[in-house]
Design a protein around this motif. Structure first.
Motif, PDB file in Angstrom:
ATOM      1  N   ARG A   1       0.846  -1.190   0.000  1.00 51.61           N
ATOM      2  CA  ARG A   1       0.000   0.000   0.000  1.00 51.61           C
ATOM      3  C   ARG A   1       0.889   1.249   0.000  1.00 51.61           C
ATOM      4  O   ARG A   1       1.710   1.428   0.887  1.00 51.61           O
ATOM      5  CB  ARG A   1      -0.907  -0.007   1.240  1.00 51.61           C
ATOM      6  CG  ARG A   1      -1.884  -1.171   1.239  1.00 51.61           C
ATOM      7  CD  ARG A   1      -2.519  -1.391   2.612  1.00 51.61           C
ATOM      8  NE  ARG A   1      -3.205  -0.192   3.100  1.00 51.61           N
ATOM      9  CZ  ARG A   1      -4.446   0.150   2.768  1.00 51.61           C
ATOM     10  NH1 ARG A   1      -5.135  -0.624   1.927  1.00 51.61           N
ATOM     11  NH2 ARG A   1      -5.007   1.238   3.253  1.00 51.61           N
ATOM     12  N   LEU A   2       0.695   2.095  -1.002  1.00 53.78           N
ATOM     13  CA  LEU A   2       1.534   3.281  -1.178  1.00 53.78           C
ATOM     14  C   LEU A   2       0.757   4.570  -0.952  1.00 53.78           C
ATOM     15  O   LEU A   2      -0.430   4.662  -1.256  1.00 53.78           O
ATOM     16  CB  LEU A   2       2.108   3.312  -2.598  1.00 53.78           C
ATOM     17  CG  LEU A   2       2.942   2.121  -3.059  1.00 53.78           C
ATOM     18  CD1 LEU A   2       3.311   2.296  -4.534  1.00 53.78           C
ATOM     19  CD2 LEU A   2       4.192   1.986  -2.208  1.00 53.78           C
ATOM     20  N   ALA A   3       1.462   5.578  -0.437  1.00 54.99           N
ATOM     21  CA  ALA A   3       0.916   6.931  -0.355  1.00 54.99           C
ATOM     22  C   ALA A   3       1.887   7.857  -1.065  1.00 54.99           C
ATOM     23  O   ALA A   3       3.108   7.717  -0.940  1.00 54.99           O
ATOM     24  CB  ALA A   3       0.749   7.362   1.105  1.00 54.99           C
ATOM     25  N   LEU A   4       1.357   8.802  -1.843  1.00 51.94           N
ATOM     26  CA  LEU A   4       2.174   9.734  -2.620  1.00 51.94           C
ATOM     27  C   LEU A   4       2.007  11.138  -2.062  1.00 51.94           C
ATOM     28  O   LEU A   4       0.885  11.627  -1.927  1.00 51.94           O
ATOM     29  CB  LEU A   4       1.745   9.715  -4.093  1.00 51.94           C
ATOM     30  CG  LEU A   4       1.645   8.336  -4.761  1.00 51.94           C
ATOM     31  CD1 LEU A   4       1.168   8.496  -6.199  1.00 51.94           C
ATOM     32  CD2 LEU A   4       2.988   7.614  -4.709  1.00 51.94           C
ATOM     33  N   VAL A   5       3.134  11.780  -1.737  1.00 53.98           N
ATOM     34  CA  VAL A   5       3.097  13.138  -1.193  1.00 53.98           C
ATOM     35  C   VAL A   5       3.973  14.038  -2.056  1.00 53.98           C
ATOM     36  O   VAL A   5       5.206  13.931  -2.052  1.00 53.98           O
ATOM     37  CB  VAL A   5       3.593  13.181   0.272  1.00 53.98           C
ATOM     38  CG1 VAL A   5       3.473  14.601   0.818  1.00 53.98           C
ATOM     39  CG2 VAL A   5       2.805  12.207   1.136  1.00 53.98           C
ATOM     40  N   ASP A   6       3.299  14.892  -2.830  1.00 50.50           N
ATOM     41  CA  ASP A   6       4.003  15.812  -3.728  1.00 50.50           C
ATOM     42  C   ASP A   6       3.061  16.974  -4.001  1.00 50.50           C
ATOM     43  O   ASP A   6       1.854  16.776  -4.153  1.00 50.50           O
ATOM     44  CB  ASP A   6       4.373  15.107  -5.036  1.00 50.50           C
ATOM     45  CG  ASP A   6       5.370  15.910  -5.872  1.00 50.50           C
ATOM     46  OD1 ASP A   6       5.004  17.031  -6.312  1.00 50.50           O
ATOM     47  OD2 ASP A   6       6.491  15.431  -6.081  1.00 50.50           O
ATOM     48  N   ASP A   7       3.597  18.194  -4.064  1.00 46.02           N
ATOM     49  CA  ASP A   7       2.710  19.345  -4.252  1.00 46.02           C
ATOM     50  C   ASP A   7       2.250  19.520  -5.694  1.00 46.02           C
ATOM     51  O   ASP A   7       1.414  20.368  -5.974  1.00 46.02           O
ATOM     52  CB  ASP A   7       3.364  20.636  -3.729  1.00 46.02           C
ATOM     53  CG  ASP A   7       4.654  20.978  -4.456  1.00 46.02           C
ATOM     54  OD1 ASP A   7       5.306  20.055  -4.976  1.00 46.02           O
ATOM     55  OD2 ASP A   7       5.026  22.164  -4.495  1.00 46.02           O
ATOM     56  N   HIS A   8       2.775  18.722  -6.612  1.00 47.39           N
ATOM     57  CA  HIS A   8       2.354  18.795  -8.009  1.00 47.39           C
ATOM     58  C   HIS A   8       1.434  17.626  -8.344  1.00 47.39           C
ATOM     59  O   HIS A   8       1.861  16.460  -8.373  1.00 47.39           O
ATOM     60  CB  HIS A   8       3.571  18.786  -8.939  1.00 47.39           C
ATOM     61  CG  HIS A   8       4.416  20.017  -8.832  1.00 47.39           C
ATOM     62  ND1 HIS A   8       5.546  20.062  -8.045  1.00 47.39           N
ATOM     63  CD2 HIS A   8       4.265  21.248  -9.383  1.00 47.39           C
ATOM     64  CE1 HIS A   8       6.082  21.276  -8.129  1.00 47.39           C
ATOM     65  NE2 HIS A   8       5.321  22.011  -8.931  1.00 47.39           N
ATOM     66  N   ARG A   9       0.185  17.943  -8.621  1.00 49.90           N
ATOM     67  CA  ARG A   9      -0.806  16.903  -8.879  1.00 49.90           C
ATOM     68  C   ARG A   9      -0.444  16.051 -10.084  1.00 49.90           C
ATOM     69  O   ARG A   9      -0.625  14.828 -10.080  1.00 49.90           O
ATOM     70  CB  ARG A   9      -2.185  17.554  -9.092  1.00 49.90           C
ATOM     71  CG  ARG A   9      -3.300  16.547  -9.306  1.00 49.90           C
ATOM     72  CD  ARG A   9      -4.634  17.251  -9.494  1.00 49.90           C
ATOM     73  NE  ARG A   9      -5.705  16.297  -9.718  1.00 49.90           N
ATOM     74  CZ  ARG A   9      -6.948  16.650 -10.003  1.00 49.90           C
ATOM     75  NH1 ARG A   9      -7.272  17.925 -10.090  1.00 49.90           N
ATOM     76  NH2 ARG A   9      -7.873  15.721 -10.196  1.00 49.90           N
ATOM     77  N   ILE A  10       0.085  16.687 -11.128  1.00 42.57           N
ATOM     78  CA  ILE A  10       0.385  15.946 -12.353  1.00 42.57           C
ATOM     79  C   ILE A  10       1.491  14.919 -12.118  1.00 42.57           C
ATOM     80  O   ILE A  10       1.482  13.833 -12.707  1.00 42.57           O
ATOM     81  CB  ILE A  10       0.768  16.922 -13.505  1.00 42.57           C
ATOM     82  CG1 ILE A  10       0.806  16.165 -14.824  1.00 42.57           C
ATOM     83  CG2 ILE A  10       2.127  17.580 -13.224  1.00 42.57           C
ATOM     84  CD1 ILE A  10       0.907  17.087 -16.034  1.00 42.57           C
ATOM     85  N   LEU A  11       2.423  15.250 -11.221  1.00 48.72           N
ATOM     86  CA  LEU A  11       3.479  14.291 -10.895  1.00 48.72           C
ATOM     87  C   LEU A  11       2.920  13.124 -10.098  1.00 48.72           C
ATOM     88  O   LEU A  11       3.310  11.968 -10.311  1.00 48.72           O
ATOM     89  CB  LEU A  11       4.591  14.987 -10.111  1.00 48.72           C
ATOM     90  CG  LEU A  11       5.444  15.978 -10.905  1.00 48.72           C
ATOM     91  CD1 LEU A  11       6.497  16.623 -10.007  1.00 48.72           C
ATOM     92  CD2 LEU A  11       6.120  15.285 -12.088  1.00 48.72           C
ATOM     93  N   ARG A  12       1.990  13.415  -9.187  1.00 48.28           N
ATOM     94  CA  ARG A  12       1.358  12.330  -8.424  1.00 48.28           C
ATOM     95  C   ARG A  12       0.580  11.406  -9.364  1.00 48.28           C
ATOM     96  O   ARG A  12       0.627  10.180  -9.230  1.00 48.28           O
ATOM     97  CB  ARG A  12       0.422  12.887  -7.350  1.00 48.28           C
ATOM     98  CG  ARG A  12       1.104  13.722  -6.285  1.00 48.28           C
ATOM     99  CD  ARG A  12       0.228  13.867  -5.041  1.00 48.28           C
ATOM    100  NE  ARG A  12      -1.127  14.280  -5.328  1.00 48.28           N
ATOM    101  CZ  ARG A  12      -1.536  15.546  -5.404  1.00 48.28           C
ATOM    102  NH1 ARG A  12      -0.660  16.530  -5.244  1.00 48.28           N
ATOM    103  NH2 ARG A  12      -2.808  15.838  -5.650  1.00 48.28           N
ATOM    104  N   GLN A  13      -0.133  12.011 -10.319  1.00 46.66           N
ATOM    105  CA  GLN A  13      -0.903  11.207 -11.273  1.00 46.66           C
ATOM    106  C   GLN A  13       0.014  10.325 -12.109  1.00 46.66           C
ATOM    107  O   GLN A  13      -0.295   9.161 -12.378  1.00 46.66           O
ATOM    108  CB  GLN A  13      -1.738  12.117 -12.165  1.00 46.66           C
ATOM    109  CG  GLN A  13      -2.892  12.808 -11.442  1.00 46.66           C
ATOM    110  CD  GLN A  13      -3.643  13.784 -12.340  1.00 46.66           C
ATOM    111  OE1 GLN A  13      -3.101  14.296 -13.313  1.00 46.66           O
ATOM    112  NE2 GLN A  13      -4.909  14.035 -12.011  1.00 46.66           N
TER     113      GLN A  13
END
Length: 220
Positions: free
Chosen positions: A13-25
Motif C-alpha cells: 500500500r503506497l501513499a504519494l506526497v508531492d505538491d504537483h498533482r500531475i506528478l502524483r498522477q
C-alpha cells in the motif's frame, strides 16, 4: 510491466506526497502497473499528508522534500513527524534535490531511502519493495552521498583529540576561552590553543563556523 517473481499475500500500500498533482498522477499511473503495488492515498502538503497517512495506513510513503513555494525542505519536517507517529511505515524520499547534507538529514528524520526523480522506473519499484520489506533503499548517487558524508565524519573524528572534542562541546555552548579553561581546569591560553587547533582541523576561520562545521559532521 515488471513482474514480481516473489509470491506476495497482499499488495504494498503506497501513499504519494508531492505538491504537483500531475506528478502524483504520473507516479500512480506508473506504479499501479505493478501487480503488487497499489496507491491508497495522495497529499499535496504536510498537513494533508499527516491526515491522509493516519487514515489510509500505507506501507510505504513516497514524499518530496519541497511541498510548498515557501519552503524547499518542508518534507524533512513531515518525514520526522511521520516517522515518530507511524514508525512501522517505510518512508522513501523521492525528490529533485541531490545534496549530501539533505540525504543525511532525511535519514536522520526517519527516511529509509532516498532516490532522485529521474531514477529509472525499475529502480524506483525495487526501492519501494525494499522499503516495504524493512530494508534501506538509495539510488547510486544518494548512496555515494551518504558514504562521502559518513567518511567525512569519520575523518573529522579521527583528527580531533578527546580534549579537543571536550573543548568543542563547550565552544558550542558559547563559552569564552576563559570559561572553557575554568570548566576543564586548564589555562585560558591552553584553551585558546585547543580552539585554534579545532578551527584549523575543521578548516574554518571563526568560532561560529567551527561549531556549524562540527554540527554538520555529527561531532556535537
Amino acid at each position: 510491466m515488471t513482474v514480481n517473481t516473489q509470491t506476495r499475500t497482499q499488495a504494498i500500500r503506497l501513499a504519494l506526497v508531492d505538491d504537483h498533482r500531475i506528478l502524483r498522477q504520473g507516479l500512480r499511473s506508473v506504479l499501479e502497473r505493478e501487480e503488487d503495488l497499489v496507491v491508497v492515498g495522495e497529499a499535496s502538503s504536510e498537513h494533508e499528508a499527516e491526515t491522509m497517512v493516519a487514515a489510509a495506513r500505507p506501507d510505504v510513503v513516497l514524499l518530496d522534500l519541497k511541498l510548498s513555494a515557501g519552503s524547499d525542505f518542508e518534507g524533512l519536517s513531515l518525514c520526522a513527524k511521520l516517522s515518530a507517529a507511524h514508525p512501522q511505515i517505510g518512508l522513501l524520499v523521492l525528490t529533485t534535490f541531490l545534496d549530501e547534507d539533505l540525504v543525511v538529514r532525511a535519514v536522520h528524520a526517519g527516511a529509509r531511502g532516498y532516490v532522485v526523480k529521474d531514477v529509472d522506473t525499475t529502480e524506483l519499484v525495487r526501492a519501494i519493495r525494499a522499503i516495504s520489506a524493512g530494508e534501506s533503499a538509495f539510488d547510486s548517487r544518494s548512496a555515494a552521498a551518504v558514504v562521502r558524508s559518513l567518511n567525512g565524519r569519520a575523518e573529522a573524528r579521527e583528527q580531533l583529540t578527546e580534549r579537543e572534542l571536550e573543548v568543542l562541546r563547550l565552544l558550542a555552548t558559547g563559552l569564552s576561552n576563559n570559561k572553557i579553561g575554568e570548566k576543564l581546569f586548564i589555562s585560558a591560553t591552553t584553551a585558546k590553543f585547543h580552539v585554534s587547533n579545532i578551527m584549523r582541523k575543521l578548516q574554518v576561520s571563526r568560532r561560529a563556523e567551527a561549531v556549524y562545521a562540527a554540527s554538520k559532521r555529527g561531532l556535537i
